[in-house]
Design a protein around this motif. Structure first.
Motif, PDB file in Angstrom:
ATOM      1  N   VAL A 229       0.844  -1.185   0.000  1.00 19.81           N
ATOM      2  CA  VAL A 229       0.000   0.000   0.000  1.00 19.81           C
ATOM      3  C   VAL A 229       0.887   1.245   0.000  1.00 19.81           C
ATOM      4  N   GLU A 230       0.549   2.186  -0.861  1.00 19.54           N
ATOM      5  CA  GLU A 230       1.251   3.468  -0.869  1.00 19.54           C
ATOM      6  C   GLU A 230       0.257   4.556  -1.225  1.00 19.54           C
ATOM      7  N   GLN A 231       0.291   5.639  -0.469  1.00 14.60           N
ATOM      8  CA  GLN A 231      -0.520   6.811  -0.765  1.00 14.60           C
ATOM      9  C   GLN A 231       0.418   8.005  -0.754  1.00 14.60           C
ATOM     10  N   ASP A 232       0.659   8.582  -1.925  1.00 14.52           N
ATOM     11  CA  ASP A 232       1.680   9.624  -2.042  1.00 14.52           C
ATOM     12  C   ASP A 232       1.377  10.830  -1.168  1.00 14.52           C
ATOM     13  N   ARG A 233       0.123  11.248  -1.157  1.00 13.80           N
ATOM     14  CA  ARG A 233      -0.323  12.370  -0.330  1.00 13.80           C
ATOM     15  C   ARG A 233      -1.636  11.990   0.325  1.00 13.80           C
ATOM     16  N   CYS A 234      -1.763  12.372   1.590  1.00 13.66           N
ATOM     17  CA  CYS A 234      -2.960  12.015   2.351  1.00 13.66           C
ATOM     18  C   CYS A 234      -3.689  13.285   2.772  1.00 13.66           C
ATOM     19  N   ALA A 235      -4.968  13.385   2.410  1.00 14.57           N
ATOM     20  CA  ALA A 235      -5.766  14.516   2.864  1.00 14.57           C
ATOM     21  C   ALA A 235      -6.109  14.360   4.341  1.00 14.57           C
ATOM     22  N   PRO A 238      -2.193  10.656   8.051  1.00 18.26           N
ATOM     23  CA  PRO A 238      -1.693   9.486   7.320  1.00 18.26           C
ATOM     24  C   PRO A 238      -1.982   8.143   7.981  1.00 18.26           C
ATOM     25  N   LEU A 239      -1.894   8.063   9.301  1.00 16.29           N
ATOM     26  CA  LEU A 239      -2.196   6.785   9.957  1.00 16.29           C
ATOM     27  C   LEU A 239      -3.656   6.401   9.781  1.00 16.29           C
ATOM     28  N   GLU A 240      -4.542   7.387   9.737  1.00 14.30           N
ATOM     29  CA  GLU A 240      -5.950   7.092   9.459  1.00 14.30           C
ATOM     30  C   GLU A 240      -6.108   6.575   8.031  1.00 14.30           C
TER      31      GLU A 240
END
Length: 256
Positions: A229-235, A238-240
């Motif tokens: 899993v990778e998310q480049d940017r988190c609105a 990030p832990l959520e």
């Protein structure tokens, strides 16, 4: 088919890791992730990190190692990976000035050299794509394919970032099948919108436009070892975000 292992690329949590590296790793383990792929080690000594991973039952999948470190710090990177028990070393990105055709010709030579060096130490070398590998050609062939055609599979594996593959206008399911057997690591991400050349809004798994369930099914058939899993940017915090993505995986894959 063998169930895929579920990992997390820690770049997603770079901000919280900078505040509390050890505590964040403990939270990742508690969320149910089975392994982590590093993008830096938080200043920890290799032996201390090895012991922490064993304590919290997280596997060291591998590490993203920048081009400058491959060029100038290879022996130390190998020693660290061996100490923490990681199987993969991955070149994650290339700076803009290292992406033209002539630069790629040089990379083809150097990547094979790195792959031989890593293989001699029991580590597999891989390359992680973005979209620019689909924008440059070598002798009429896009760089993504030229890399893997011109370098022996023993020395270069595929870490396919499926979000960037789709963004590049390439069929992600076809590309997974194309590299079956050479594709141990698949970066699983989701995004909304983002026509070619526009900004991608990376989102938690299941909230975007990618056909994630067919992608996972294709990955199983292609003998992928790790979904990462990778998310480049988190609105969201990030832990959520990585918690929500893990819950999506549990609902749509692990607990089906």
């Amino acid at each position: 088919m063998t169930r895929l292992n579920i990992g997390l690329q820690l770049y997603t949590l770079r901000d919280v890791l900078a505040e509390d590296f050890e505590g964040t790793l403990r939270k990742v383990a508690a969320l149910g992730y089975e392994g982590v792929e590093f993008a830096g080690y938080g200043g920890m000594e290799a032996e201390a990190l090895r012991d922490l991973l064993q304590e919290i039952n997280l596997k060291a999948i591998g590490s993203h190692i920048g081009l400058h470190l491959l060029e100038g710090n290879l022996d130390a990177e190998i020693a660290y990976l061996k100490t923490i028990g990681a199987k993969y070393a991955i070149c994650p990105w290339l700076p803009v000035e290292a992406r033209d055709t002539e630069a790629w010709r040089s990379h083809l030579v150097k990547f094979e050299e790195y792959g031989k060096r890593f293989q001699a130490e029991g580590i597999d070398f891989a390359y992680h794509n973005h979209d620019f590998e689909f924008e440059v050609e070598i002798d009429g062939q896009i760089v993504f394919d030229a890399l893997y055609e011109r370098i022996d599979p023993k020395f270069l594996k595929v870490e396919m970032d499926i979000g960037w593959v789709q963004y590049s206008g390439v069929d992600p399911l076809a590309y997974i099948a194309k590299y079956a057997g050479r594709l141990p690591l698949l970066h699983l991400k989701d995004y909304r919108g983002g026509e070619k050349g526009q900004q991608i809004d990376t989102v938690e798994l299941g909230r975007g436009d990618l056909p994630l369930v067919p992608i996972i099914e294709a990955a199983e058939k292609a003998s992928v070892e790790w979904l990462i899993v990778e998310q480049d940017r988190c609105a969201n915090p990030p832990l959520e975000s990585v918690s929500e993505s893990m819950e999506w995986i549990k609902t749509n894959y692990l607990n089906k």
